[in-house]
Structure formats: C-alpha cells, structure tokens
Design a protein around this motif. Structure first.
Motif, short mmCIF file in Angstrom:
data_model
loop_
_atom_site.label_atom_id
_atom_site.label_comp_id
_atom_site.label_asym_id
_atom_site.label_seq_id
_atom_site.Cartn_x
_atom_site.Cartn_y
_atom_site.Cartn_z
N PRO A 45 0.69 11.17 0.02
CA PRO A 45 1.77 10.84 -0.33
C PRO A 45 2.42 9.40 0.40
O PRO A 45 3.28 8.80 -0.30
CB PRO A 45 2.56 12.07 0.08
CG PRO A 45 1.76 12.98 0.20
CD PRO A 45 0.38 12.54 0.61
N ARG A 46 1.57 9.03 1.40
CA ARG A 46 2.30 7.93 2.02
C ARG A 46 1.73 6.58 1.18
O ARG A 46 2.46 5.50 1.39
CB ARG A 46 1.63 7.98 3.31
CG ARG A 46 2.16 8.84 4.38
CD ARG A 46 1.19 8.94 5.61
NE ARG A 46 -0.07 9.16 5.18
CZ ARG A 46 -1.23 8.97 6.05
NH1 ARG A 46 -0.98 8.67 7.34
NH2 ARG A 46 -2.62 9.38 5.60
N MET A 47 0.76 6.89 0.14
CA MET A 47 0.19 5.50 -0.50
C MET A 47 1.12 5.27 -1.37
O MET A 47 1.26 4.03 -2.11
CB MET A 47 -1.15 5.94 -1.06
CG MET A 47 -2.12 6.11 0.24
SD MET A 47 -3.89 6.55 -0.34
CE MET A 47 -4.63 5.05 0.40
N ILE A 48 1.95 6.00 -2.14
CA ILE A 48 3.00 5.56 -3.32
C ILE A 48 4.19 6.19 -3.02
O ILE A 48 4.21 7.29 -2.63
CB ILE A 48 2.33 6.29 -4.43
CG1 ILE A 48 0.70 6.30 -4.86
CG2 ILE A 48 3.25 6.28 -5.80
CD1 ILE A 48 0.59 4.70 -5.56
N ASP A 49 5.12 5.55 -3.32
CA ASP A 49 6.62 5.66 -3.14
C ASP A 49 6.81 6.37 -4.50
O ASP A 49 7.18 5.81 -5.44
CB ASP A 49 7.21 4.53 -2.97
CG ASP A 49 8.78 4.94 -2.82
OD1 ASP A 49 9.28 5.79 -3.02
OD2 ASP A 49 9.71 4.06 -2.62
N ASN A 63 -2.24 -0.81 -11.41
CA ASN A 63 -2.58 -1.85 -10.48
C ASN A 63 -2.52 -1.21 -9.02
O ASN A 63 -3.51 -1.15 -8.24
CB ASN A 63 -1.99 -3.27 -10.42
CG ASN A 63 -2.83 -3.89 -11.43
OD1 ASN A 63 -3.93 -3.60 -12.06
ND2 ASN A 63 -2.00 -4.73 -12.31
N GLU A 64 -1.30 -0.68 -8.84
CA GLU A 64 -1.08 0.11 -7.41
C GLU A 64 -1.94 1.12 -7.20
O GLU A 64 -2.53 1.30 -6.12
CB GLU A 64 0.48 0.19 -7.27
CG GLU A 64 0.78 0.79 -5.95
CD GLU A 64 2.17 1.09 -5.73
OE1 GLU A 64 2.61 1.14 -4.44
OE2 GLU A 64 2.92 1.90 -6.61
N ALA A 65 -2.02 1.94 -8.13
CA ALA A 65 -2.89 3.36 -8.20
C ALA A 65 -4.13 2.97 -7.97
O ALA A 65 -4.69 3.49 -7.01
CB ALA A 65 -2.64 4.10 -9.41
#
Length: 93
Positions: A45-49, A63-65
C-alpha cells in the motif's frame, strides 16, 4: 476444468476482493489502469496513493503501476498507451 483465462480471472477476483474491481467486459476493464494500481496497492500500500487513483489519467495510472511493480521484479511488458486504447486479451493475461 477451467481454462487458464478463467483461473487467472478467478485468482485476480480473489486477490482484489477488497477493491472495487469489475472484470467484465474483459479485457476492456483494464483500459483505465485502475486494476493495475489496485494490484500494486494490494502488494504494498505504500507504493500507490489509493486516494489519488481517481485523479490520474489512465496512462498515468498504468505507468505508475508498471514502474512500481518493476521495483519488486515484475518486468514492464505492456505499453500504457496501447492498453489505454485497445487492450489485447492475451497481453493482459
């Protein structure tokens, strides 16, 4: 017996059971990039807001994922622009 596609979708439903995921029509539901964001968020969960997912474009979400997934060893095999326009079933699987 279930097909490989059915098994993958069943796994995905279970993996993302706490997220607002709709997998039909497959693979069009992957066009907005949310499922990819949910998968990374579920892993860490820290990787995606999570609260910012809705405010991003489909390409930005993917792209973020894809970038975040690469940090834990998932190779970038999909092009966000292509998936946002016309996701191909075999590519998504």
């Amino acid at each position: 017996k279930k097909s490989a596609k059915e098994q993958i979708l069943e796994w995905l439903r279970e993996y993302l059971k706490d997220y607002p995921v709709v997998l039909d029509p497959f693979p069009k539901t992957f066009q907005d990039g949310k499922i990819f964001q949910y998968m990374v968020h579920r892993k860490d969960p820290r990787m995606i807001d999570y609260n910012a997912i809705e405010s991003k474009s489909a390409v930005a979400r993917m792209n973020e994922a894809f970038d975040q997934a690469a940090t834990f060893g998932v190779p970038k095999l999909l092009d966000a622009e292509d998936v946002s326009k016309q996701p191909e079933e075999l590519s998504i699987l």
